[in-house]
Design an enzyme around this catalytic site. Structure first.
Site, short mmCIF file in Angstrom:
data_model
loop_
_atom_site.label_atom_id
_atom_site.label_comp_id
_atom_site.label_asym_id
_atom_site.label_seq_id
_atom_site.Cartn_x
_atom_site.Cartn_y
_atom_site.Cartn_z
N GLU A 140 -8.34 -5.19 5.09
CA GLU A 140 -8.15 -4.83 3.69
C GLU A 140 -6.98 -5.59 3.07
OE1 GLU A 140 -9.23 -0.33 3.16
OE2 GLU A 140 -8.77 -0.70 5.25
N ASN A 182 0.88 -1.17 0.00
CA ASN A 182 0.00 0.00 0.00
C ASN A 182 0.92 1.22 0.00
OD1 ASN A 182 -1.79 2.03 0.54
ND2 ASN A 182 -2.74 1.04 2.31
N ARG A 220 -2.51 -2.05 -3.56
CA ARG A 220 -3.71 -1.24 -3.39
C ARG A 220 -3.59 -0.06 -4.33
NH1 ARG A 220 -5.06 3.20 1.00
NH2 ARG A 220 -7.26 3.48 0.49
N HIS A 253 -12.65 3.07 -0.21
CA HIS A 253 -12.68 2.02 0.84
C HIS A 253 -13.36 0.74 0.32
CE1 HIS A 253 -12.80 5.36 4.14
NE2 HIS A 253 -11.55 4.97 3.95
N ARG A 261 -11.71 15.60 7.54
CA ARG A 261 -12.46 16.05 6.36
C ARG A 261 -13.90 16.39 6.72
NH1 ARG A 261 -11.05 10.72 3.38
NH2 ARG A 261 -8.80 10.79 3.60
#
Ligand code: AMP
Length: 406
Positions: free
Chosen positions: A389, A10, A93, A182, A243
């Site tokens: 993940e 990743n 990823r 996601h 965010r």
């Protein structure tokens, strides 16, 4: 010897997270991370699962190539070197796969070119992902490399959910639509939730709430995503650590016209200085709860941030309930979703008319296993399902290469 190991990478702009898994039993062999690449104080943290002892080294690591070489050296010390014939593939990823990539994909030159073409819609992420892929290819040119896209699971969204209500020509010209992110987590958790209920994914409708530092919700109908809260970028939707999530787009014009702010300043404001940190100065839910629970001097500010976070979450649960029509389960996952019992309790409170409730005792249990937290016999299950993940990326990668399809 059958090659059963998969290295999952990743790659961020200044970091690489990695895990080496053995897919014969889905076990982890090593995990680690390189941070602050390009700085004097780069740091590599490596843990072989055989001993569980973390080795940490600090010092300059100039670029991603040097980072991956350092990782390869650490793995070799544990007899897990990247030159091993047991390594079957490297799974990457990749954040943005646009509309093109609906599935994990074996990487060739055309795939690289398409990931590059998508840079305008993912300027922060795709370049780093590309660097990671190219570096890994240089290290093991003979090995299949697979891209697993954050957006892929959401490509099943109908146009009614994926399109913004703006001029179609403009939207198409600039590839403006809701892509969602996601995806590997939403895919993994929706499947694991079905399993927890003893059903197949095609038999259930699930609302997945991925609540980490970034946060997103999805509506999954019979195993297929039909709506998700993130959009063109990961800024839309829920209140997150830093965010804003949903907001009237006119706030931006206002900040430009009245506040005299530049595009970059507004970008930073909404992506890095908003959400929980903008509301109360903390983006860690543990700290926010501590301030509230201990009645700290600034508890009111933390409480307001918590309330705004929960209000937005509740709105999405209601919205996705309506989108799905019938719901079998609501699943909480990621750092906040898996660990913060007060968030789960508050988000579900008052939704009894929808068949939703949380059992206080079950909700308080701490465990790394998927579990139900709704009262026995509840019409709709409420579950905590830890996400994984890396395992999902490794699974998808291995499924593509195991029969020599690569
Ligand atoms: P993630 O992005 O999934 O790694 O989630 C990171 C976030 O999880 C952190 O910013 C924390 O706010 C949150 N988190 C982790 N552990 C806890 C906990 N025990 N209680 C509340 N929040 C937590």
């Amino acid at each position: 010897m059958t090659a059963t190991r998969v290295l999952v990478l990743n790659s961020g702009s200044s970091s690489v997270k990695y895990q080496l898994l053995d897919m014969s039993d889905s076990s982890r062999l090593a995990v680690g991370l390189v941070e602050r690449i390009g700085e004097e104080t780069s740091r590599l943290k490596h843990t072989p699962l055989s001993t569980g002892e973390t080795r940490e080294t600090t010092g300059p690591i100039a670029d991603h190539e040097a980072a991956l070489k350092a990782v390869a050296e650490e793995l070799a010390k544990d007899g897990l070197g990247l030159d091993s014939p047991e390594l079957a593939a490297i799974g990457h990823r990749v954040v943005h796969g646009g509309k093109t990539f609906t599935q994990p994909t074996v990487i060739d030159d055309a795939v690289l070119a398409e990931i590059e073409r998508l840079i305008p819609v993912a300027p922060l992420h795709n370049p780093a992902n590309l660097t990671g892929i190219r570096t890994a290819q240089a290290l093991r040119p003979d090995l299949p490399q697979v891209a697993v896209f954050d957006t892929a699971f959401h490509t099943t969204m109908p146009e009614a959910a994926a399109r913004y209500a703006i001029d179609v020509k403009t939207a198409d010209e600039y590839r403006i639509r809701r892509y969602g992110f996601h995806g590997t987590s939403h895919a993994y958790v929706s499947r694991a939730t079905a399993e927890l209920l003893g059903k197949s994914p095609e038999e259930v409708n699930v609302i997945v709430l991925h609540l980490g530092n970034g946060a997103s919700a999805s509506a999954v109908e019979k195993g297929r995503c039909v709506d998700t809260s993130m959009g063109l970028t990961p800024l839309e939707g829920l209140v997150m650590g830093t965010r804003s999530g949903d907001m009237d787009p006119a706030v931006i014009f206002h900040l430009m016209r009245v506040g005299g702010m530049s595009t970059d300043e507004i970008d930073t404001l909404l992506n890095k200085k908003s959400g929980l940190i903008g509301l109360c100065g903390d983006n860690d839910m543990r700290e926010i709860r501590r301030r509230i629970d201990e009645g700290a001097e600034d508890a009111a500010q933390a409480q307001l941030a918590f309330d705004i976070y929960i209000h937005r979450l509740k709105k999405y649960i209601g919205a996705y309930y309506a989108v799905l029509g019938t719901v079998d389960a609501v699943a909480f996952t990621a750092g906040v979703g898996e660990n913060a019992a007060p968030v789960r309790e508050a988000a579900i409170a008052g939704l009894e008319a929808l068949g939703l409730a949380v059992d206080g005792e079950l909700n308080a249990v701490r465990s790394g296993e998927p579990r139900l937290i709704s009262p026995e016999g509840a019409r709709v299950a409420v579950a905590v399902v830890p996400t994984d993940e890396e395992l999902e990326i490794a699974d998808q990668t291995y499924a593509l290469v195991r029969n020599g399809n690569a």
